[in-house]
Design a protein around this motif. Structure first.
Motif, PDB file in Angstrom:
ATOM      1  N   LEU A 258     -58.649  52.974 -14.402  1.00 60.42           N
ATOM      2  CA  LEU A 258     -59.106  51.997 -15.379  1.00 60.42           C
ATOM      3  C   LEU A 258     -60.848  52.175 -15.609  1.00 60.42           C
ATOM      4  O   LEU A 258     -61.541  52.466 -16.326  1.00 60.42           O
ATOM      5  N   ALA A 259     -61.254  52.087 -14.269  1.00 60.76           N
ATOM      6  CA  ALA A 259     -63.015  51.891 -14.214  1.00 60.76           C
ATOM      7  C   ALA A 259     -63.458  53.207 -14.299  1.00 60.76           C
ATOM      8  O   ALA A 259     -64.542  53.441 -15.014  1.00 60.76           O
ATOM      9  N   GLY A 260     -62.618  54.277 -13.851  1.00 62.63           N
ATOM     10  CA  GLY A 260     -63.276  55.745 -14.155  1.00 62.63           C
ATOM     11  C   GLY A 260     -63.072  55.929 -15.628  1.00 62.63           C
ATOM     12  O   GLY A 260     -64.093  56.841 -16.029  1.00 62.63           O
ATOM     13  N   ARG A 261     -62.239  55.593 -16.214  1.00 66.34           N
ATOM     14  CA  ARG A 261     -62.135  55.704 -17.767  1.00 66.34           C
ATOM     15  C   ARG A 261     -63.215  55.046 -18.535  1.00 66.34           C
ATOM     16  O   ARG A 261     -63.726  55.579 -19.318  1.00 66.34           O
ATOM     17  N   VAL A 262     -63.492  53.616 -17.994  1.00 65.98           N
ATOM     18  CA  VAL A 262     -64.471  52.960 -18.826  1.00 65.98           C
ATOM     19  C   VAL A 262     -66.063  53.455 -18.530  1.00 65.98           C
ATOM     20  O   VAL A 262     -66.715  53.624 -19.349  1.00 65.98           O
ATOM     21  N   MET A 263     -66.387  53.976 -17.292  1.00 64.54           N
ATOM     22  CA  MET A 263     -67.497  54.144 -16.940  1.00 64.54           C
ATOM     23  C   MET A 263     -67.945  55.803 -17.090  1.00 64.54           C
ATOM     24  O   MET A 263     -69.065  56.001 -17.592  1.00 64.54           O
ATOM     25  N   GLU A 264     -66.819  56.621 -17.043  1.00 62.65           N
ATOM     26  CA  GLU A 264     -67.422  57.952 -17.006  1.00 62.65           C
ATOM     27  C   GLU A 264     -66.716  58.921 -17.948  1.00 62.65           C
ATOM     28  O   GLU A 264     -66.732  59.785 -18.581  1.00 62.65           O
ATOM     29  N   GLY A 265     -65.634  58.137 -18.799  1.00 63.53           N
ATOM     30  CA  GLY A 265     -64.901  58.919 -19.771  1.00 63.53           C
ATOM     31  C   GLY A 265     -63.663  59.566 -18.973  1.00 63.53           C
ATOM     32  O   GLY A 265     -63.018  60.184 -19.910  1.00 63.53           O
ATOM     33  N   GLY A 266     -63.420  59.516 -17.747  1.00 64.02           N
ATOM     34  CA  GLY A 266     -62.358  60.395 -17.184  1.00 64.02           C
ATOM     35  C   GLY A 266     -62.200  59.767 -15.918  1.00 64.02           C
ATOM     36  O   GLY A 266     -63.096  59.219 -15.216  1.00 64.02           O
ATOM     37  N   GLY A 267     -61.103  60.089 -15.233  1.00 64.85           N
ATOM     38  CA  GLY A 267     -60.765  59.640 -13.843  1.00 64.85           C
ATOM     39  C   GLY A 267     -61.374  60.348 -12.966  1.00 64.85           C
ATOM     40  O   GLY A 267     -61.841  61.479 -13.220  1.00 64.85           O
ATOM     41  N   PHE A 268     -61.072  59.954 -11.647  1.00 62.71           N
ATOM     42  CA  PHE A 268     -61.759  60.708 -10.459  1.00 62.71           C
ATOM     43  C   PHE A 268     -60.447  61.555  -9.757  1.00 62.71           C
ATOM     44  O   PHE A 268     -60.927  61.827  -8.242  1.00 62.71           O
ATOM     45  N   GLY A 269     -59.482  61.707  -9.995  1.00 59.08           N
ATOM     46  CA  GLY A 269     -58.163  62.130  -9.352  1.00 59.08           C
ATOM     47  C   GLY A 269     -57.608  61.036  -8.661  1.00 59.08           C
ATOM     48  O   GLY A 269     -58.179  59.855  -8.177  1.00 59.08           O
ATOM     49  N   LEU A 270     -56.387  61.134  -8.011  1.00 60.88           N
ATOM     50  CA  LEU A 270     -55.554  60.192  -7.089  1.00 60.88           C
ATOM     51  C   LEU A 270     -56.480  59.767  -6.024  1.00 60.88           C
ATOM     52  O   LEU A 270     -56.584  58.447  -6.126  1.00 60.88           O
ATOM     53  N   ILE A 271     -56.983  60.444  -5.288  1.00 62.81           N
ATOM     54  CA  ILE A 271     -57.763  60.005  -4.188  1.00 62.81           C
ATOM     55  C   ILE A 271     -59.026  59.305  -4.509  1.00 62.81           C
ATOM     56  O   ILE A 271     -59.306  58.318  -4.058  1.00 62.81           O
ATOM     57  N   GLY A 272     -59.909  59.676  -5.524  1.00 63.50           N
ATOM     58  CA  GLY A 272     -61.247  59.106  -5.977  1.00 63.50           C
ATOM     59  C   GLY A 272     -60.667  57.896  -6.672  1.00 63.50           C
ATOM     60  O   GLY A 272     -61.602  56.796  -6.174  1.00 63.50           O
ATOM     61  N   ASP A 273     -59.657  57.989  -7.393  1.00 59.01           N
ATOM     62  CA  ASP A 273     -59.252  56.531  -8.177  1.00 59.01           C
ATOM     63  C   ASP A 273     -59.030  55.522  -7.109  1.00 59.01           C
ATOM     64  O   ASP A 273     -59.287  54.314  -7.022  1.00 59.01           O
ATOM     65  N   LEU A 274     -58.263  55.780  -6.098  1.00 54.04           N
ATOM     66  CA  LEU A 274     -57.772  54.966  -4.957  1.00 54.04           C
ATOM     67  C   LEU A 274     -58.797  54.369  -4.325  1.00 54.04           C
ATOM     68  O   LEU A 274     -59.007  52.968  -4.058  1.00 54.04           O
ATOM     69  N   LEU A 275     -59.847  55.160  -4.053  1.00 58.12           N
ATOM     70  CA  LEU A 275     -61.049  54.809  -3.100  1.00 58.12           C
ATOM     71  C   LEU A 275     -61.818  53.932  -3.951  1.00 58.12           C
ATOM     72  O   LEU A 275     -62.437  52.685  -3.616  1.00 58.12           O
ATOM     73  N   VAL A 276     -62.152  54.269  -5.206  1.00 61.95           N
ATOM     74  CA  VAL A 276     -62.979  53.384  -6.047  1.00 61.95           C
ATOM     75  C   VAL A 276     -62.345  52.027  -6.321  1.00 61.95           C
ATOM     76  O   VAL A 276     -62.861  50.931  -6.206  1.00 61.95           O
ATOM     77  N   GLY A 277     -61.003  52.069  -6.433  1.00 64.95           N
ATOM     78  CA  GLY A 277     -60.248  50.727  -6.779  1.00 64.95           C
ATOM     79  C   GLY A 277     -60.179  49.869  -5.464  1.00 64.95           C
ATOM     80  O   GLY A 277     -60.405  48.764  -5.544  1.00 64.95           O
ATOM     81  N   LEU A 278     -60.114  50.586  -4.241  1.00 65.17           N
ATOM     82  CA  LEU A 278     -59.887  49.536  -3.154  1.00 65.17           C
ATOM     83  C   LEU A 278     -61.473  48.870  -2.887  1.00 65.17           C
ATOM     84  O   LEU A 278     -61.280  47.961  -2.522  1.00 65.17           O
ATOM     85  N   ILE A 279     -62.472  49.908  -3.131  1.00 63.70           N
ATOM     86  CA  ILE A 279     -63.714  49.243  -2.565  1.00 63.70           C
ATOM     87  C   ILE A 279     -64.016  48.416  -3.488  1.00 63.70           C
ATOM     88  O   ILE A 279     -64.659  47.267  -3.216  1.00 63.70           O
ATOM     89  N   GLY A 280     -63.677  48.649  -4.981  1.00 61.79           N
ATOM     90  CA  GLY A 280     -63.867  47.587  -5.755  1.00 61.79           C
ATOM     91  C   GLY A 280     -62.949  46.531  -5.811  1.00 61.79           C
ATOM     92  O   GLY A 280     -63.772  45.356  -6.199  1.00 61.79           O
ATOM     93  N   ALA A 281     -62.043  46.401  -4.881  1.00 60.90           N
ATOM     94  CA  ALA A 281     -61.184  45.120  -4.961  1.00 60.90           C
ATOM     95  C   ALA A 281     -61.961  44.494  -3.934  1.00 60.90           C
ATOM     96  O   ALA A 281     -61.981  43.001  -4.082  1.00 60.90           O
TER      97      ALA A 281
END
Length: 97
Positions: A21-44
Motif C-alpha cells: 500500500l505504501a509503495g502504491r501511494v508513494m511511488e505509484g507501484g510496488g517494490f516486489g514481494l521482498i521489497g514490500d515486506l521490508l518496507v512494511g516491516l520497518i514501517g511497522a
C-alpha cells in the motif's frame, strides 16, 4: 519472547500489505514481494514508535496493525526520498531521463 508460526505469519502478512500500500501511494507501484515486506516491516517499527509519541492510538486487531505499519512505511519512504533523493528516485536498473 516466543513467536508462534501463526504470529510470524501475521507479521509477514501485515508487512507485505502495508509495504504494498505504501509503495502504491508513494511511488505509484510496488517494490516486489521482498521489497514490500521490508518496507512494511520497518514501517511497522516506525509506526509503533511514532504514533504513541504523537498521542495516537488506533486500537487493536489486524486492521489497526496494517494501518499502523502503513503510516510508518509512508514515513520511511518519505525519509528515503528526502535523504536519498537521486538513488531512491530511480527504479531498479532503469534511469529516468
Amino acid at each position: 519472547m516466543h513467536l508462534s508460526n501463526q504470529s510470524l505469519l501475521v507479521i509477514i502478512l501485515v508487512g507485505i500489505v502495508a509495504g504494498y500500500l505504501a509503495g502504491r501511494v508513494m511511488e505509484g507501484g510496488g517494490f516486489g514481494l521482498i521489497g514490500d515486506l521490508l518496507v512494511g516491516l520497518i514501517g511497522a517499527f516506525i509506526g509503533d514508535w511514532l504514533l504513541p509519541q504523537l498521542g495516537i492510538h488506533l486500537g487493536v486487531g489486524i486492521v489497526a496493525l496494517i494501518i499502523n505499519a502503513f503510516i510508518g512505511a509512508v514515513v520511511l519512504l518519505l525519509l528515503l526520498r528526502l535523504l536519498g533523493g537521486g538513488y531512491y528516485g530511480r527504479r531498479w536498473g532503469r534511469r529516468r531521463i
